[in-house]
Enzyme design. Sequence first.
Site, PDB file in Angstrom:
ATOM      1  N   PHE A   1    -100.165  42.503 -20.004  1.00 49.85           N
ATOM      2  CA  PHE A   1    -101.357  41.868 -20.193  1.00 49.85           C
ATOM      3  C   PHE A   1    -102.008  42.363 -18.878  1.00 49.85           C
ATOM      4  CE2 PHE A   1     -97.711  39.143 -18.567  1.00 49.85           C
ATOM      5  CZ  PHE A   1     -98.433  38.739 -17.412  1.00 49.85           C
TER       6      PHE A   1
ATOM      7  N   TYR B   1     -96.192  40.900  -4.311  1.00 46.34           N
ATOM      8  CA  TYR B   1     -96.337  39.452  -4.679  1.00 46.34           C
ATOM      9  C   TYR B   1     -95.362  38.512  -4.279  1.00 46.34           C
ATOM     10  CZ  TYR B   1    -100.301  41.280  -7.401  1.00 46.34           C
ATOM     11  OH  TYR B   1    -101.252  41.853  -7.738  1.00 46.34           O
TER      12      TYR B   1
END
Length: 411
Positions: free
Chosen positions: A411, A123
Amino acid sequence: MALEMRILQQDEWDVWFDHLELAFGGVAEPPEGRELLRSLTEPDRALGSWEGETCVGSAAAFSFRLSVPGGALVPAAAVTFVGVAPTHRRRGILTSLMRRQLDDVRAAGEPLAVLTASDPAIYGRFGYGLATYAMSLEIDTTRVRLDVPPGTDDVRLRLVDPEKSLADCERVYAELVARRPGAPARQPGWERMAVTDPPGERGGASPLMCVVAERADGEVVGYARYRFKPDWTSSGADGTVQVEALDALDPAATAALWRYLFSIDLTWTVRAAKRPVDDPLLHLVSDVRRSKPATRDSLHLRVVDLPAALEARSYGTAVDVVLEVADAFCPWNEGRWRLVADGGGAARCTRTADAADLELSVGELGAAYLGGVTLTSLAAAGRVRELRPGALAQASRAFAGDVAPWLPHGF
């Protein structure tokens, strides 16, 4: 066959999620977890890349509000469900999904995007910086004692049903969010993630248990969720307490909960993961070394709207600095920005033609944003360049926080 990227339709969810499971190795999510994830999915924030009727790529986001230095809750896209089919890797699918997603995040007016990475190497090329770390501990309770603060003995502890105690525990969590940068304010439904307890996911441990800490008037001021994993050797019981969560509003409640977990019969080890790196427990134990603290990466943060993000947080000292920011993936952030803050709650960030004081990429800005990674340490690694003498120290002090940022749950 041509690929089509589109927003998820409700009747496509199962096919879309089946693709995601395959992208992560083919291990099926337990039915309880799958249904909860279905209910939490925001379809208009879920993207799929399709080859005919086959989903070959996915990315989604949850609408979070993230605590930042100063206690403000800032809208943030919590990036999740990212995966590419093993047959379709190295074709630019992930890049196209990240491109579309960040454009959508900007259009929605969210200054930040955050994620937890299955592979941290991925990322950085999309502008995410490593902003928080998490600590794990494995404590030998036969050798490690606790030195508890005054008032610990006044705390009442009570075993409760994890589901029936959700409301009380959520009140404690909600009060703590503003105190800890990196913590998300839980949206409705997210409290269920903490107590969903599929038997197949327990790994030989007990069902989830919960103990609450109360004041004399019965007010809940802390809680711990944990499991007991039994084991026996030729010498006798050798069980482990697996701590899933522990939150408390004051030092006495914190110490009382840890003391309880240390003293559970038939156990000699307490294991805790995903703790803040400045956990008060480190100052309660008699032997840090035998507590085996270890850290790993946790929350990765991407500044999407640079001026809005920098104006949303507070700064520890007054600062007036011009940042030269590189951001090839989101070029609207590129260029020179003057950040002026008074050391209280007011900050202003505007474009400027003035000479730059510091030079860095948006990834480094994301790493430093929550106050847990210093600009000085990034400069020592060659990731930030000082162009005006003294600017680095000034900016680093201003960005640094009083407590380590922490993501309490995934999450």
